[in-house]
Write an enzyme that holds these catalytic residues in place. Structure first.
Site, PDB file in Angstrom:
ATOM      1  N   CYS A 106       0.847  -1.205   0.000  1.00  0.00           N
ATOM      2  CA  CYS A 106       0.000   0.000   0.000  1.00  0.00           C
ATOM      3  C   CYS A 106       0.881   1.254   0.000  1.00  0.00           C
ATOM      4  O   CYS A 106       2.103   1.164   0.043  1.00  0.00           O
ATOM      5  CB  CYS A 106      -0.882   0.029   1.236  1.00  0.00           C
ATOM      6  SG  CYS A 106      -1.689  -1.541   1.587  1.00  0.00           S
TER       7      CYS A 106
HETATM    8  N1  GLN Z   1      -0.832  -6.874   3.835  1.00  0.00           N
HETATM    9  C1  GLN Z   1      -1.664  -5.723   3.930  1.00  0.00           C
HETATM   10  C2  GLN Z   1      -2.996  -5.915   3.238  1.00  0.00           C
HETATM   11  O1  GLN Z   1      -3.263  -6.930   2.672  1.00  0.00           O
HETATM   12  C3  GLN Z   1      -0.981  -4.494   3.381  1.00  0.00           C
HETATM   13  C4  GLN Z   1      -0.788  -4.632   1.934  1.00  0.00           C
HETATM   14  C5  GLN Z   1       0.077  -3.599   1.349  1.00  0.00           C
HETATM   15  O2  GLN Z   1       0.919  -2.946   1.970  1.00  0.00           O
HETATM   16  N2  GLN Z   1      -0.085  -3.528   0.090  1.00  0.00           N
HETATM   17  O3  GLN Z   1      -3.776  -5.012   3.280  1.00  0.00           O
END
Ligand code: GLN
Length: 230
Positions: A2
């Site tokens: 994210c």
């Molecule tokens: N693992 C977390 C999620 O699935 C964060 C994912 C991310 O940083 N893209 O939301």
């Protein structure tokens, strides 16, 4: 991974931080420039801010670019402490509003940019969702934010593949860790921005090295190397 963003300083509108800059979180939701894992961040978003010391959140499991209601209201939401994120769900994780950052314990707002094996995290009745980030947030809240660096280093030692970039704020303090992904800082006259990637091409953005804890408080920024730094 994210993308997240935090602001601590003079009151700014949520739109000015999340939507208006040329490479804002809105643009990062479909065209991030520094994202190493995942192509876009279309699995949800969250805007958190402190309002007279009370954390308030607006979260969604839909792409940020499609939310005209949020775009209409965001210019009117002003705060001196903001934590916002756009989400690219890790494979196998639920897509629901409660899985979008920021998470909260009623005092802190917290975002996780990364991935961690849920098997190394304790089960928690306080986790807001079964997503890895919510379990990690519950662990960090239970240990206390004073121990953020130690908790992240400990989780990182139990899961060497984990990526653990955390951003957290409580209205008067903004904290971040770098553990496997990018983070940049922009120091302004009236506050500090910490963001997964710069929201514009201002040459004043500084890259934070990996495995560091950033503490912003009373206009001061402190950078501390974390345990487990190779
Ligand atoms: N693992 C977390 C999620 O699935 C964060 C994912 C991310 O940083 N893209 O939301």
């Amino acid at each position: 991974m994210c993308r997240h963003l935090g602001w601590l300083g003079a009151p700014r509108s949520v739109a000015a931080l999340m939507l208006d800059p040329p490479q804002s979180l809105l643009v990062q939701s479909y065209a991030p420039r520094r994202q190493k894992h995942g192509l876009m961040n279309a699995d949800g978003w969250g805007a958190g801010f402190f309002d007279d010391g009370v954390p308030r959140r607006w979260r969604s499991d839909k792409p940020l670019w499609g939310d005209a209601s949020f775009a209409s209201v965001a210019p009117a939401l002003r705060s001196g402490c903001v934590v916002a994120a756009v989400r690219s769900a890790t494979i196998g994780m639920p897509i629901e509003p409660s899985a979008s950052a920021p998470f909260s314990d009623g005092q802190w707002l917290l975002s996780h940019n990364g991935v961690v094996d849920r098997a190394v995290l304790p089960l928690s009745a306080l986790a807001e969702s079964t997503v890895d980030s919510a379990l990690l947030a519950a662990l960090i809240f239970s240990r206390g934010l004073d121990a953020l660096g130690d908790t992240v280093a400990e989780v990182g030692a139990s899961d060497p593949n984990a990526r653990l970039n955390i951003l957290a704020a409580n209205g008067s303090c903004l904290l971040a860790t770098t553990w496997g992904d990018t983070l940049s800082m922009l120091r302004c006259d009236d506050g500090v921005v910490l963001a997964s990637e710069p929201y514009d091409d201002d040459p004043a953005w500084q890259d934070i090295p990996d495995r560091h804890l950033v503490t912003v408080r009373d206009g001061h920024v402190e950078l501390t190397p974390m345990k487990g730094t190779p």
